[in-house]
Motif scaffolding. Structure first.
Motif, short mmCIF file in Angstrom:
data_model
loop_
_atom_site.label_atom_id
_atom_site.label_comp_id
_atom_site.label_asym_id
_atom_site.label_seq_id
_atom_site.Cartn_x
_atom_site.Cartn_y
_atom_site.Cartn_z
N PHE A 87 0.83 -1.21 0.00
CA PHE A 87 0.00 0.00 0.00
C PHE A 87 0.86 1.26 0.00
O PHE A 87 1.98 1.27 0.51
N ASP A 88 0.29 2.32 -0.58
CA ASP A 88 0.97 3.61 -0.59
C ASP A 88 0.84 4.32 0.75
O ASP A 88 1.73 5.09 1.14
N HIS A 89 -0.27 4.08 1.45
CA HIS A 89 -0.51 4.77 2.72
C HIS A 89 -1.36 3.87 3.62
O HIS A 89 -2.29 3.21 3.14
N ILE A 90 -1.03 3.85 4.90
CA ILE A 90 -1.82 3.15 5.90
C ILE A 90 -2.27 4.17 6.94
O ILE A 90 -1.46 4.99 7.39
N VAL A 91 -3.54 4.15 7.30
CA VAL A 91 -4.06 5.06 8.32
C VAL A 91 -4.71 4.23 9.43
O VAL A 91 -5.27 3.16 9.16
N SER A 92 -4.63 4.74 10.66
CA SER A 92 -5.24 3.99 11.75
C SER A 92 -5.54 4.89 12.93
O SER A 92 -4.72 5.74 13.31
N ASN A 93 -6.72 4.69 13.49
CA ASN A 93 -7.11 5.23 14.79
C ASN A 93 -7.20 4.01 15.71
O ASN A 93 -8.27 3.47 15.93
N PRO A 94 -6.04 3.57 16.23
CA PRO A 94 -5.99 2.26 16.88
C PRO A 94 -6.55 2.28 18.30
O PRO A 94 -6.73 3.34 18.90
N PRO A 95 -6.83 1.09 18.85
CA PRO A 95 -7.25 1.01 20.25
C PRO A 95 -6.07 1.32 21.15
O PRO A 95 -5.02 0.70 21.04
N TYR A 121 2.95 -3.98 17.01
CA TYR A 121 2.48 -4.85 15.94
C TYR A 121 1.90 -4.02 14.79
O TYR A 121 2.10 -4.35 13.62
N LEU A 122 1.21 -2.94 15.12
CA LEU A 122 0.64 -2.08 14.08
C LEU A 122 1.74 -1.47 13.23
O LEU A 122 1.68 -1.49 11.99
N MET A 123 2.77 -0.92 13.88
CA MET A 123 3.86 -0.29 13.11
C MET A 123 4.70 -1.32 12.37
O MET A 123 5.01 -1.14 11.19
N ASP A 124 5.06 -2.40 13.05
CA ASP A 124 5.92 -3.40 12.44
C ASP A 124 5.20 -4.12 11.29
O ASP A 124 5.75 -4.28 10.20
N GLY A 125 3.95 -4.52 11.54
CA GLY A 125 3.18 -5.16 10.49
C GLY A 125 2.84 -4.20 9.37
O GLY A 125 2.86 -4.57 8.19
N GLY A 126 2.55 -2.95 9.74
CA GLY A 126 2.23 -1.95 8.73
C GLY A 126 3.41 -1.66 7.82
O GLY A 126 3.24 -1.50 6.60
N LYS A 127 4.59 -1.60 8.40
CA LYS A 127 5.78 -1.33 7.59
C LYS A 127 5.96 -2.38 6.50
O LYS A 127 6.35 -2.07 5.37
N ARG A 128 5.67 -3.62 6.84
CA ARG A 128 5.81 -4.71 5.86
C ARG A 128 4.80 -4.58 4.72
O ARG A 128 5.03 -5.11 3.62
N LEU A 129 3.69 -3.92 4.99
CA LEU A 129 2.65 -3.75 3.97
C LEU A 129 2.81 -2.47 3.16
O LEU A 129 2.04 -2.24 2.23
N LEU A 130 3.78 -1.64 3.52
CA LEU A 130 3.98 -0.39 2.81
C LEU A 130 4.90 -0.57 1.60
O LEU A 130 5.90 -1.29 1.66
N LYS A 131 4.59 0.14 0.53
CA LYS A 131 5.51 0.22 -0.59
C LYS A 131 6.77 0.97 -0.14
O LYS A 131 6.76 1.65 0.88
N PRO A 132 7.86 0.87 -0.89
CA PRO A 132 9.11 1.52 -0.49
C PRO A 132 8.97 3.00 -0.14
O PRO A 132 9.61 3.48 0.79
N LEU A 157 10.83 3.28 11.47
CA LEU A 157 9.96 4.23 10.79
C LEU A 157 10.27 5.62 11.33
O LEU A 157 10.53 5.78 12.53
N HIS A 158 10.22 6.62 10.46
CA HIS A 158 10.68 7.95 10.84
C HIS A 158 9.54 8.97 10.73
O HIS A 158 8.83 9.00 9.71
N PRO A 159 9.34 9.79 11.77
CA PRO A 159 8.27 10.79 11.73
C PRO A 159 8.54 11.89 10.73
O PRO A 159 9.64 12.45 10.69
#
Length: 216
Positions: A87-95, A121-132, A157-159
């Motif tokens: 994915f190009d972008h992941i968004v989340s309003n997590p618990p 898990y959200l960040m680590d798993g999300g990173k794997r689903l992100l395009k470069p 991941l960098h802010p």
């Protein structure tokens, strides 16, 4: 689940310019995905919701919108989600109410507390689903920002952007909305205050949401 300020602000601020494929983790009613579809006519959104009743409600909301051909609601957990593309972008309003008492209602407890999906898990798993060149935007409690940025550092991941969200001018920030990416860069910061000193919605908040809320 009711539509809250967190979801509205996330939907209005997430910088999905140029994105084609977007993933939303934990959609609730679907409001964030609907707002993103309205803001960015070219994107297609996959949205995940673990709770069956909430996923059903989100599906009804999407089907009743002009964006039903661009949003797919999937009733599954992030942990179980499999995708054949990134994915190009992941968004989340997590618990994120980790220390709060668990609600007697299972669905509300599941949505509001992070015993089901940790920020790591959200960040680590999300990173794997992100395009470069992909990015991730998350809304998070201000008083747990150290945990947030420590986790981002741990998963590399960098802010890039951060908005401090205030409920009123004389109070401490309540949330941060942070966009993360793969490359280290100088972070842009800004702020948004929901109400003015008189308890009315601020001009900045009304301007941000005027295209989405009929009251504005």
């Amino acid at each position: 689940m009711k539509i809250g300020t967190d979801g509205l602000v996330l939907g209005a601020l997430a910088p999905c310019e140029g994105a084609l494929q977007v993933l939303e983790v934990g959609t609730g009613t679907g409001v964030v995905s609907l707002m993103l579809a309205q803001r960015f006519p070219g994107i297609e959104i996959t949205t995940l919701e673990i709770d069956e009743a909430a996923a059903s409600e989100a599906t009804q909301n999407v089907q009743g919108s002009p964006f039903s051909d661009r949003i797919e609601v999937t009733n599954t957990s992030f942990q179980s989600f499999l995708s054949d593309h990134q994915f190009d972008h992941i968004v989340s309003n997590p618990p994120f109410f980790q220390e709060s008492l668990r609600s007697p209602r299972y669905q509300r407890s599941l949505a509001r507390q992070d015993h089901g999906l940790s920020i790591f898990y959200l960040m680590d798993g999300g990173k794997r689903l992100l395009k470069p060149g992909g990015k991730m935007t998350i809304i998070w409690p201000y008083d747990r920002k150290e945990e947030f940025f420590d986790t981002a550092h741990d998963v590399a991941l960098h802010p890039e952007q951060m908005t401090h969200l205030y409920t009123k001018p004389d109070r401490e920030a309540k949330r941060i909305i942070v966009t993360l990416g793969h490359k280290e860069t100088e972070m842009e910061t800004n702020q948004l205050t929901v109400e003015d000193a008189f308890g009315e919605y601020s001009d900045d908040y009304k301007e941000l949401l005027k295209d989405f809320l009929l009251i504005f």
